[in-house]
Design a protein around this motif. Structure first.
Motif, PDB file in Angstrom:
ATOM      1  N   UNK A  74      35.713 -25.332 -13.543  1.00 23.27           N
ATOM      2  CA  UNK A  74      35.626 -24.505 -12.336  1.00 23.27           C
ATOM      3  C   UNK A  74      36.686 -24.979 -11.345  1.00 23.27           C
ATOM      4  N   UNK A  75      37.662 -24.111 -11.009  1.00 17.22           N
ATOM      5  CA  UNK A  75      38.732 -24.594 -10.129  1.00 17.22           C
ATOM      6  C   UNK A  75      38.224 -24.928  -8.733  1.00 17.22           C
ATOM      7  N   UNK A  76      38.804 -25.973  -8.156  1.00 17.40           N
ATOM      8  CA  UNK A  76      38.375 -26.441  -6.834  1.00 17.40           C
ATOM      9  C   UNK A  76      38.520 -25.351  -5.774  1.00 17.40           C
ATOM     10  N   UNK A  77      39.555 -24.508  -5.902  1.00 16.99           N
ATOM     11  CA  UNK A  77      39.788 -23.524  -4.834  1.00 16.99           C
ATOM     12  C   UNK A  77      38.717 -22.439  -4.787  1.00 16.99           C
ATOM     13  N   UNK A  78      37.863 -22.381  -5.815  1.00 16.49           N
ATOM     14  CA  UNK A  78      36.778 -21.393  -5.803  1.00 16.49           C
ATOM     15  C   UNK A  78      35.426 -22.008  -5.435  1.00 16.49           C
ATOM     16  N   UNK A  79      35.372 -23.303  -5.293  1.00 10.97           N
ATOM     17  CA  UNK A  79      34.067 -23.918  -5.026  1.00 10.97           C
ATOM     18  C   UNK A  79      33.598 -23.563  -3.611  1.00 10.97           C
ATOM     19  N   UNK A  80      32.352 -23.120  -3.543  1.00 10.98           N
ATOM     20  CA  UNK A  80      31.774 -22.687  -2.271  1.00 10.98           C
ATOM     21  C   UNK A  80      32.040 -21.228  -1.936  1.00 10.98           C
ATOM     22  N   UNK A  81      32.838 -20.551  -2.764  1.00 10.87           N
ATOM     23  CA  UNK A  81      33.193 -19.148  -2.472  1.00 10.87           C
ATOM     24  C   UNK A  81      32.148 -18.185  -3.051  1.00 10.87           C
TER      25      UNK A  81
ATOM     26  N   UNK B  74      40.712 -12.466   0.373  1.00  8.94           N
ATOM     27  CA  UNK B  74      40.319 -12.911   1.714  1.00  8.94           C
ATOM     28  C   UNK B  74      39.184 -13.922   1.644  1.00  8.94           C
ATOM     29  N   UNK B  75      38.277 -13.764   0.646  1.00  6.67           N
ATOM     30  CA  UNK B  75      37.213 -14.747   0.482  1.00  6.67           C
ATOM     31  C   UNK B  75      37.790 -16.105   0.064  1.00  6.67           C
ATOM     32  N   UNK B  76      38.789 -16.068  -0.827  1.00  5.61           N
ATOM     33  CA  UNK B  76      39.313 -17.326  -1.376  1.00  5.61           C
ATOM     34  C   UNK B  76      40.241 -18.028  -0.384  1.00  5.61           C
ATOM     35  N   UNK B  77      41.142 -17.254   0.239  1.00  3.28           N
ATOM     36  CA  UNK B  77      42.191 -17.890   1.061  1.00  3.28           C
ATOM     37  C   UNK B  77      42.015 -17.669   2.556  1.00  3.28           C
TER      38      UNK B  77
END
Lengths: 132, 108
Positions: free
Chosen positions: B36-43, B79-82
């Motif tokens: 699971x990529x870090x940039x998606x955690x919590x999204x 927009x959710x991710x970045x």
């Protein structure tokens, strides 16, 4: 705009929690290197070794990736792609008990004694002079 | 022969369209092999489809017996991710994430 820019910060090389160094999605990546290149014979052999040993069930691509990640970012600066692969394949084969470190050491000495080049090795142990 | 137009599943109308199943990706950051990529955690994203089940790579990576888990393709907006940094906020990104990383949004 904010004055902080956390997502482009390079994470520490090693860490026990938080984002790991290889998990690079979203970080600044720099230019893409578009070099075309061919692979050396030994590199093709490393690839084949990975396919054969994982097909036999000794480890999975996940084990290959795990070792590559655990090598740390320094390995990605100092070693080529297939140099890293052969280190990872070896680590996985040791862990799955295919051979021991002692057996590996003995085999490496045996192979090294054949000579430094493919030509030397083809002479079956003689000093490397061509028989033709 | 003409290519058949894409059609909805037989018998299904727009009113039957299921509500999107929204999920939040876990924020946990264990140090081991994780897909699971870090940039998606919590999204927060929408389950686009369910794949698998597949053996859990977090166990396969260490050569231990691996559970078979559902793998979900989850759809996120840029927009959710970045956030405000997204160049095209309405563009989508999809990632395949194992079930144990996802919590249904209603559970919060």
């Amino acid at each position: 705009m904010t004055d902080t820019n956390d997502k482009t910060d390079t994470p520490p090389a090693t860490q026990t929690d938080g984002r790991r160094w290889h998990d690079m999605g979203g970080l600044e990546g720099g230019p893409i290197v578009a070099d075309d290149h061919d692979f050396a014979l030994w590199e093709k052999r490393v690839d084949a070794l990975q396919v054969i040993t994982s097909t036999k069930g000794y480890f999975t691509v996940d084990g290959l990736r795990r070792c590559l990640e655990d090598m740390g970012p320094e390995a990605f600066e100092t070693m080529s792609y297939y140099e890293r692969w052969v280190v990872s394949v070896n680590q996985n084969l040791l862990e799955s008990g295919v051979y021991s470190n002692t057996e590996l050491g003995a085999k490496m000495a045996e192979v090294a004694a054949r000579g430094l080049t493919y030509g030397d090795c083809a002479q079956d142990g003689d000093s490397g002079h061509d028989h033709d | 022969m003409a290519i058949a137009p894409k059609t909805a599943i037989a018998g299904m109308t727009m009113t039957d369209k299921p509500q999107p199943e929204m999920v939040r990706v876990s924020t946990m950051m264990p140090p081991g092999h994780i897909r699971t990529p870090a940039y998606l955690r919590g999204k927060i994203g929408e389950i686009e489809r369910t794949l698998g089940p597949f053996h859990n790579p977090e166990q396969l990576a260490y050569g231990v017996p691996a559970d078979k888990l559902p793998l979900h393709r989850v759809r996120f907006t840029m927009s959710e991710v970045w956030g405000a940094d997204a160049e095209n906020p309405d563009d989508l990104i999809e990632a395949e994430i194992f079930a144990h990383w996802l919590t249904p949004l209603e559970a919060h």
